[in-house]
Design a protein around this motif. Structure first.
Motif, PDB file in Angstrom:
ATOM      1  N   UNK A  30     -63.407 -36.652   1.111  1.00 53.71           N
ATOM      2  CA  UNK A  30     -63.491 -36.147  -0.238  1.00 53.71           C
ATOM      3  C   UNK A  30     -63.388 -37.750  -0.864  1.00 53.71           C
ATOM      4  N   UNK A  31     -62.313 -38.589  -0.400  1.00 50.08           N
ATOM      5  CA  UNK A  31     -62.444 -39.881  -1.019  1.00 50.08           C
ATOM      6  C   UNK A  31     -63.811 -40.491  -0.970  1.00 50.08           C
ATOM      7  N   UNK A  32     -64.527 -40.369   0.124  1.00 45.08           N
ATOM      8  CA  UNK A  32     -65.715 -41.285   0.484  1.00 45.08           C
ATOM      9  C   UNK A  32     -67.012 -40.693  -0.268  1.00 45.08           C
ATOM     10  N   UNK A  33     -66.968 -39.374  -0.646  1.00 40.80           N
ATOM     11  CA  UNK A  33     -68.204 -38.718  -1.281  1.00 40.80           C
ATOM     12  C   UNK A  33     -67.729 -38.436  -2.813  1.00 40.80           C
ATOM     13  N   UNK A  34     -66.564 -39.087  -3.138  1.00 44.15           N
ATOM     14  CA  UNK A  34     -65.789 -38.773  -4.526  1.00 44.15           C
ATOM     15  C   UNK A  34     -66.164 -37.137  -4.866  1.00 44.15           C
ATOM     16  N   UNK A  35     -65.524 -36.549  -4.092  1.00 46.55           N
ATOM     17  CA  UNK A  35     -65.550 -34.974  -4.294  1.00 46.55           C
ATOM     18  C   UNK A  35     -64.132 -34.486  -4.285  1.00 46.55           C
TER      19      UNK A  35
END
Length: 558
Positions: free
Chosen positions: A519-524
């Motif tokens: 989630x942090x990596x993909x900004x989700x």
């Protein structure tokens, strides 16, 4: 009374209060009435400020010049010098007349000769500094420090604030980022913390901060402060500072992929500057051209750059546009032209160096590309900001791929994507993924290459970058058509039922990342990632994340 304005005589207090409240029209009415009573210089000076904020060019000059004359007639040369210094800024800002501005600065300096030290010496210092910041930052920094000291000594927070901001920006331009940014942060605390009540000075300090951040690509710092600036403006019922500040803020929004917000800010900035300060419209037009170029609206971008003839950044934008259109020779010429206009220590050289790397590689000029890369890497190491380090890594990958060292190129592109800045800049990340895909294909990892293309497409579609999307989609179709009979990731292969986003999540699952990390990596949101993982497990009829990771490895995703 501690302020950047004079001590207000009877009859003008209401006007100054209205200015502090951001009620420009009411202030003008009150000052007009005060001028009609006795024509006091303080009333004329206040009327000048009301007209300034209402973007009334003739009224600003008329009132300020009347204030200057009235102060001279009274024998108050220090106050006359203060007004003369602001008139210098007006002539440059509203009318683009540096020679006239210089005349007013010289007059202010003459009037202060022999006068005891006071705040008006500080105002002259920051105005003089503003005209020499780019050419002589060391001298500008000394003037800023002098002004800040006078502001503290005489309890004029606006003067201390602008002096600190001037000194900070000068230090950044000289290469002392840590000390410079600390001063700019402090100045902005004063600006937004309620200590200062002259809003023009608040805007001045804030614009210096954003300008410094833009030059060194410290978009994190700029973004944090822009949130506070927006809150301040909403609380005081004023627009987002001045048009120049809007234009600089838009650069942060473009980098973050918030294109609609950037377009709104740039549209407002162009309108504001075009009506009142036409000499400064290039600030907005160049950035709007950059946005149009990323959107794929190339003709519009070219027209916007053409309207900024002589602007330093317009030449850089035209160079990038030439490269996009396939004219690498013109792109390199324009990169060189940009770099020749900047001193060797200038952080702004980064954009020209990036363009030079890519243009030289297209032209097969490996030595030139390596020289530009070396300077860019040294600059990135000196600055230390994430976006610039990401750019240097991406350029290193480009040069390594050109040299045939695809293993090094792969590592450089992956490292660029793994930086926090690389994860926050969707357009740049998508373009790096395309280069990584090409490198993976050169290494024989066709399946992984196609996955990277599809991950790039996810970001480009989210942004609405139609032209870049079409180019990458065409490349993906070509690669699929070239796939052999047993090639993984063909549309009818085991992973063919997954969406591009699900494939992206699968890759990260295979890397061992948790839902929270993905989630942090993909900004989700973590909930969205959980849903994607559940969908891909169901589509692939797999019992667990471990099984999904194993399949990803079998299919060549890693």
């Amino acid at each position: 009374m501690s302020s950047s304005r004079p001590t207000a005589p009877t009859g003008t207090d209401g006007g100054w209060e209205a200015l502090r409240a951001g009620d420009w029209a009411a202030a003008r009415t009150l000052f007009d009435a005060a001028v009609a009573v006795d024509g006091a210089p303080e009333a004329w000076e206040g009327l000048g400020w009301a007209n300034y904020f209402l973007d009334e060019d003739p009224g600003t000059f008329e009132a300020r010049e009347a204030a200057y004359r009235a102060y001279r007639e009274r024998g108050d040369d220090a106050s006359a010098a203060r007004v003369a210094a602001w008139l210098a800024a007006d002539h440059y800002e509203f009318r683009g007349e540096p020679a006239v501005a210089n005349g007013w600065l010289r007059r202010a300096r003459r009037l202060l000769e022999g006068q005891p030290p006071g705040p008006d010496h500080g105002w002259l210092a920051v105005h003089e500094a503003s005209f020499i910041l780019l050419d002589d930052p060391e001298a500008a920094g000394r003037l800023g420090a002098e002004a800040a000291a006078l502001g503290r000594r005489y309890d004029v927070p606006e003067l201390e604030m602008v002096g600190l901001a001037t000194e900070g920006l000068a230090k950044v331009l000289e290469g002392d980022l840590a000390d410079g940014m600390h001063r700019l942060d402090e100045a902005t605390v004063v600006a937004l913390g309620g200590e200062a009540d002259q809003l023009a000075c608040v805007a001045w300090a804030c614009c210096y901060l954003i300008s410094a951040c833009e030059q060194v690509r410290d978009y994190d710092r700029a973004g944090q402060w822009c949130v506070r600036m927006t809150e301040f403006c909403e609380r005081h019922g004023v627009g987002l500072m001045l048009g120049q500040c809007r234009a600089k803020y838009a650069r942060v929004l473009i980098w973050e992929g918030r294109w609609e917000e950037a377009e709104t800010q740039l549209g407002q900035a162009e309108t504001e500057l075009g009506l009142a300060r036409p000499a400064l419209t290039g600030e907005a037009l160049v950035r709007l051209g950059d946005l149009r170029q990323q959107q794929g609206r190339l003709e519009e971008a070219a027209a916007l750059y053409a309207r900024c003839d002589g602007n330093l950044y317009a030449s850089l934008g035209l160079g990038s546009l030439a490269l996009t259109r396939g004219d690498a020779e013109q792109a390199l010429d324009l990169a060189d032209r940009f770099l020749r206009r900047l001193p060797p220590h200038a952080f702004e050289r980064a954009g020209g160096l990036e363009l030079a790397v890519h243009a030289a590689v297209r032209l097969g000029q490996g030595e030139r590309a390596r020289r530009s890369l070396d300077e860019l890497q040294q600059l990135a190491a000196r600055v230390g900001t994430g976006p610039l380090q990401t750019a240097a890594l991406a350029c290193a990958g480009t040069v390594a791929a050109f040299d045939g060292d695809h293993a090094s190129a792969r590592r450089a592109f992956e490292d660029a994507l793994d930086t926090p800045a690389g994860r926050r800049a969707p357009f740049e990340a998508a373009r790096i993924r395309v280069e990584l895909a090409t490198t993976l294909r050169a290494l024989g990892r066709r399946s992984a290459a196609l996955v990277e293309l599809e991950r790039a497409l996810v970001g480009l579609r989210d942004l609405g970058a139609a032209a870049e999307c079409a180019r990458v989609e065409a490349l993906a179709r070509q690669w699929r058509a070239e796939a052999g009979p047993g090639e993984p990731l063909r549309p009818d292969g085991p992973l063919g039922s997954l969406t591009p986003r699900e494939r992206e999540v699968l890759c990260l699952v295979a890397e061992g990342l948790t839902n929270h990390q993905i989630a942090q990596r993909l900004v989700l949101s973590e909930h969205t990632v959980h849903r994607h993982v559940g969908n891909l497990l169901r589509k692939l009829a797999l019992p667990s994340r471990t099984a999904a990771a194993s399949l990803a490895v079998q299919q060549g995703l890693l």
